[in-house]
Design a protein around this motif. Structure first.
Motif, PDB file in Angstrom:
ATOM      1  N   GLY A  28       0.959  -1.231   0.056  1.00 52.19           N
ATOM      2  CA  GLY A  28      -0.063  -0.001   0.044  1.00 52.19           C
ATOM      3  C   GLY A  28       0.903   1.235   0.198  1.00 52.19           C
ATOM      4  N   ARG A  29       0.276   2.335  -0.161  1.00 46.28           N
ATOM      5  CA  ARG A  29       1.020   3.752  -0.304  1.00 46.28           C
ATOM      6  C   ARG A  29       1.757   3.651   1.202  1.00 46.28           C
ATOM      7  NH1 ARG A  29      -3.666   7.715  -2.726  1.00 46.28           N
ATOM      8  NH2 ARG A  29      -4.154   6.625  -4.547  1.00 46.28           N
ATOM      9  N   ARG A  30       1.395   3.514   1.909  1.00 52.11           N
ATOM     10  CA  ARG A  30       1.903   4.020   3.357  1.00 52.11           C
ATOM     11  C   ARG A  30       3.206   2.794   3.505  1.00 52.11           C
ATOM     12  NH1 ARG A  30      -1.324   2.985   8.427  1.00 52.11           N
ATOM     13  NH2 ARG A  30      -1.925   0.832   7.413  1.00 52.11           N
ATOM     14  N   SER A  42      12.150  -6.931   5.532  1.00 43.90           N
ATOM     15  CA  SER A  42      12.739  -7.130   4.338  1.00 43.90           C
ATOM     16  C   SER A  42      12.352  -6.504   3.231  1.00 43.90           C
ATOM     17  CB  SER A  42      12.214  -8.711   3.758  1.00 43.90           C
ATOM     18  OG  SER A  42      12.547  -9.645   4.805  1.00 43.90           O
ATOM     19  N   GLN A  43      13.073  -6.351   1.740  1.00 42.77           N
ATOM     20  CA  GLN A  43      13.296  -5.696   1.007  1.00 42.77           C
ATOM     21  C   GLN A  43      11.950  -5.856   0.214  1.00 42.77           C
ATOM     22  OE1 GLN A  43      15.304  -3.117  -0.048  1.00 42.77           O
ATOM     23  NE2 GLN A  43      16.844  -3.410   1.468  1.00 42.77           N
ATOM     24  N   GLY A  44      11.637  -5.030  -0.851  1.00 36.48           N
ATOM     25  CA  GLY A  44      10.273  -5.171  -1.559  1.00 36.48           C
ATOM     26  C   GLY A  44       9.336  -4.529  -1.004  1.00 36.48           C
ATOM     27  N   CYS A  45       8.332  -5.087  -0.861  1.00 33.29           N
ATOM     28  CA  CYS A  45       7.113  -4.829   0.092  1.00 33.29           C
ATOM     29  C   CYS A  45       7.555  -4.806   1.498  1.00 33.29           C
ATOM     30  CB  CYS A  45       5.776  -5.421  -0.171  1.00 33.29           C
ATOM     31  SG  CYS A  45       5.908  -7.108   0.147  1.00 33.29           S
ATOM     32  N   VAL A  46       7.113  -4.072   2.484  1.00 29.36           N
ATOM     33  CA  VAL A  46       7.404  -4.139   3.678  1.00 29.36           C
ATOM     34  C   VAL A  46       7.046  -5.778   4.357  1.00 29.36           C
ATOM     35  CG1 VAL A  46       6.895  -3.575   6.238  1.00 29.36           C
ATOM     36  CG2 VAL A  46       7.124  -1.969   4.420  1.00 29.36           C
ATOM     37  N   ASN A  47       7.919  -6.372   4.610  1.00 24.53           N
ATOM     38  CA  ASN A  47       7.858  -7.762   5.030  1.00 24.53           C
ATOM     39  C   ASN A  47       8.206  -7.889   6.241  1.00 24.53           C
ATOM     40  OD1 ASN A  47       7.358 -10.543   5.235  1.00 24.53           O
ATOM     41  ND2 ASN A  47       9.455 -10.855   4.176  1.00 24.53           N
ATOM     42  N   THR A  48       7.364  -7.843   7.579  1.00 24.24           N
ATOM     43  CA  THR A  48       7.788  -8.162   8.927  1.00 24.24           C
ATOM     44  C   THR A  48       7.844  -9.418   9.216  1.00 24.24           C
ATOM     45  OG1 THR A  48       5.308  -8.089   9.340  1.00 24.24           O
ATOM     46  CG2 THR A  48       6.693  -5.907   9.688  1.00 24.24           C
ATOM     47  N   VAL A  49       8.943 -10.090   9.679  1.00 23.89           N
ATOM     48  CA  VAL A  49       9.126 -11.487  10.053  1.00 23.89           C
ATOM     49  C   VAL A  49       9.246 -11.675  11.380  1.00 23.89           C
ATOM     50  CG1 VAL A  49      10.743 -13.289   9.655  1.00 23.89           C
ATOM     51  CG2 VAL A  49      10.609 -11.717   7.534  1.00 23.89           C
ATOM     52  N   LEU A  50       8.317 -12.498  11.922  1.00 31.15           N
ATOM     53  CA  LEU A  50       7.915 -12.821  13.281  1.00 31.15           C
ATOM     54  C   LEU A  50       8.688 -14.205  13.756  1.00 31.15           C
ATOM     55  CD1 LEU A  50       4.419 -11.589  13.955  1.00 31.15           C
ATOM     56  CD2 LEU A  50       6.717 -10.269  14.011  1.00 31.15           C
ATOM     57  N   ASP A 100      -4.687  -0.735   1.705  1.00 31.34           N
ATOM     58  CA  ASP A 100      -3.510  -1.547   2.296  1.00 31.34           C
ATOM     59  C   ASP A 100      -3.995  -2.955   2.012  1.00 31.34           C
ATOM     60  OD1 ASP A 100      -2.417   0.827   3.165  1.00 31.34           O
ATOM     61  OD2 ASP A 100      -2.961   0.438   5.250  1.00 31.34           O
ATOM     62  N   GLU A 101      -2.806  -3.801   2.130  1.00 30.50           N
ATOM     63  CA  GLU A 101      -3.114  -5.370   1.856  1.00 30.50           C
ATOM     64  C   GLU A 101      -2.030  -6.034   2.702  1.00 30.50           C
ATOM     65  OE1 GLU A 101      -3.985  -7.203  -1.903  1.00 30.50           O
ATOM     66  OE2 GLU A 101      -2.082  -8.160  -1.593  1.00 30.50           O
ATOM     67  N   VAL A 102      -2.412  -7.078   3.435  1.00 30.22           N
ATOM     68  CA  VAL A 102      -1.279  -7.651   4.094  1.00 30.22           C
ATOM     69  C   VAL A 102      -1.511  -9.149   3.948  1.00 30.22           C
ATOM     70  CG1 VAL A 102      -2.668  -7.777   6.251  1.00 30.22           C
ATOM     71  CG2 VAL A 102      -0.270  -8.110   6.510  1.00 30.22           C
ATOM     72  N   LYS A 103      -0.335  -9.877   3.681  1.00 30.25           N
ATOM     73  CA  LYS A 103      -0.445 -11.206   3.506  1.00 30.25           C
ATOM     74  C   LYS A 103       0.337 -11.906   4.620  1.00 30.25           C
ATOM     75  CE  LYS A 103       1.323 -15.117   0.575  1.00 30.25           C
ATOM     76  NZ  LYS A 103       1.691 -15.356  -0.833  1.00 30.25           N
ATOM     77  N   LEU A 104      -0.437 -12.856   5.225  1.00 32.40           N
ATOM     78  CA  LEU A 104       0.046 -13.305   6.378  1.00 32.40           C
ATOM     79  C   LEU A 104       0.581 -15.008   5.931  1.00 32.40           C
ATOM     80  CD1 LEU A 104      -2.549 -11.709   7.330  1.00 32.40           C
ATOM     81  CD2 LEU A 104      -1.447 -12.612   9.750  1.00 32.40           C
ATOM     82  N   TYR A 105       1.947 -15.242   6.261  1.00 33.56           N
ATOM     83  CA  TYR A 105       2.430 -16.349   5.435  1.00 33.56           C
ATOM     84  C   TYR A 105       3.201 -17.061   6.717  1.00 33.56           C
ATOM     85  CZ  TYR A 105       5.534 -19.375   3.045  1.00 33.56           C
ATOM     86  OH  TYR A 105       6.399 -20.212   2.302  1.00 33.56           O
ATOM     87  N   ARG A 106       2.978 -18.475   6.712  1.00 37.75           N
ATOM     88  CA  ARG A 106       3.636 -19.430   7.681  1.00 37.75           C
ATOM     89  C   ARG A 106       4.365 -20.311   6.921  1.00 37.75           C
ATOM     90  NH1 ARG A 106       1.983 -22.044  12.577  1.00 37.75           N
ATOM     91  NH2 ARG A 106       4.028 -21.362  13.153  1.00 37.75           N
TER      92      ARG A 106
END
Length: 406
Positions: free
Chosen positions: A35-37, A91-99, A160-166
């Motif tokens: 998303g823009r933010r 991470s690079q690219g879209c904002v990728n928050t790794v938990l 906005d869009e968020v993809k949750l991935y395991r």
């Protein structure tokens, strides 16, 4: 078999590779934000709240799942403190928050053999199923943690869009979540009304001497607001109050109690109220709306419907707010068959939006090497129609821009 030993056996199976990783520094859950933010790998502080919701919801679900499965009144000592999520990296690219899960403090209880957190893995999968709308309602409706899980995504904005991935998980291991998806999921599972900061567009439908004001919105709602009749604001509302055909579109922002479907049940504090677009547009709309049937020659020319006016009001409000026209002002004209046409020129391209009396919309763009058109059938609400019109217009604008660059 004792419940604790049963869970230990399950945990050992998980650690042998039959489920997810993520408890030894490996990613437990990744959230890809778009998303823009989130441009330039910027992560808004407001969105960071969602990471806390993820951890809290998974802990709460795991606790209830353990109690239900092993028929205990409470979980073992230190249960919740043995599972914590940490923001490991962007991470690079879209904002990728790794938990990642852990490390934890304190002594290891018998429940957690080999640092395997079986029930938390399962809770994470249930959490994703809830967000996807795929969890069996009969299985999750009694969870007290359901409401907590359904608070996820409250800070998301429309684009906005968020993809949750395991990573490395079997079963459901990814979900794409948006603001509209959130509304659908919350409605499906019967989430409680929640306070939201909303911007509402509509018009003043009525007001009385007691200070009660009714605002009719573009999505068909009636919102009740109270104002001091002796205030300056009340005089402004009186100025805006007019018959439907001449009503002045306004917008307000404030706190409202809203249902999962977006229906407003109660208004709170109002931060601001303002007119939706400039006086010159309003005056021209008033002229067009005053045309009666037969305005051409006494026989030809249909009067514009209130339905068409509402859609055009909403489109003009969006234009003014987003500056889509980049300073240009559209011509506003009545259609012979009934309806309104918006027409403007930009960078050598003639643009047109025609809204008929039923609410169907036709868009066109014509210029040197450019000949584009689009159609938007009337939707159930003015808001839906307008949203589709703006999306179509943005697509056409992008195509026109690419052709101009050739």
């Amino acid at each position: 078999m004792e419940p604790e030993k049963s869970l230990n056996k399950e945990a050992q199976a998980l650690s042998a590779g039959q489920a997810c990783s993520g408890h030894s520094g490996e990613p437990f859950l990744e959230l890809h934000w778009e998303g823009r933010r989130f441009k330039n790998i910027q992560f808004p502080v407001s969105a960071a709240k969602e990471l806390g919701v993820v951890e809290s919801a998974i802990k709460a679900l795991a606790r209830e799942m353990w109690i239900k499965r092993y028929r205990k009144q409470r979980v073992p000592k230190g249960f919740s403190s043995k599972f914590n999520l940490f923001l490991d990296r962007l991470s690079q690219g879209c904002v990728n928050t790794v938990l990642v899960a852990g490390p934890t403090t304190g002594s290891q209880t018998e429940l957690f053999v080999d640092d395997s957190y079986a029930v938390f893995d399962e809770a994470a999968e249930v959490f994703l199923k809830i967000l996807a709308g795929e969890a069996d309602e009969s299985e999750v409706v009694d969870f007290k943690a359901l409401d907590e899980a359904l608070t996820f995504g409250k800070t998301l904005e429309p684009e906005d869009e968020v993809k949750l991935y395991r990573p490395g998980c079997r079963g459901l291991n990814s979900v794409v979540f948006t603001r509209s998806k959130r509304a659908d999921v919350r409605e499906k599972y019967g989430a409680k009304d929640e306070e939201q900061t909303l911007q509402i567009s509509g018009w003043v439908a009525s007001l009385d001497a007691k200070g009660e004001l009714i605002l009719s919105t573009y999505d068909g709602q009636s919102v009740k607001i109270f104002e001091d009749p002796a205030s300056e604001g009340w005089n402004q509302y009186k100025k805006w109050l007019a018959p439907d055909r001449l009503s002045r579109p306004i917008r307000m922002e404030g706190n409202f109690l809203a249902s999962p479907s977006g229906k407003i049940s109660k208004s709170g504090s109002i931060d601001f109220v303002e007119e939706s677009y400039p006086d010159d547009w309003y005056r021209r709309m008033a002229v067009v709306m005053n045309f009666a049937d037969g305005w051409i020659d006494g026989q030809n020319g249909e009067a514009v419907s209130v339905q068409a006016k509402r859609i055009v009001d909403a489109i003009l409000s969006y234009f003014y707010d987003e500056e889509i026209l980049e300073g240009n002002r559209p011509g506003i004209y009545p259609l012979l068959r009934g309806g309104i046409q918006l027409e403007w020129d930009f960078d050598g391209v003639d643009w047109s939006i025609e809204v008929d009396n039923v609410g169907n919309v036709e868009l066109s763009a014509f210029g040197d090497g450019i000949d584009l058109d689009g159609e938007v059938p009337a939707a159930q609400t003015y808001q839906e129609t307008t949203a589709k019109v703006i999306k179509t217009l943005e697509s056409m604008t992008a195509k026109a821009g690419s052709k101009s660059d050739e």
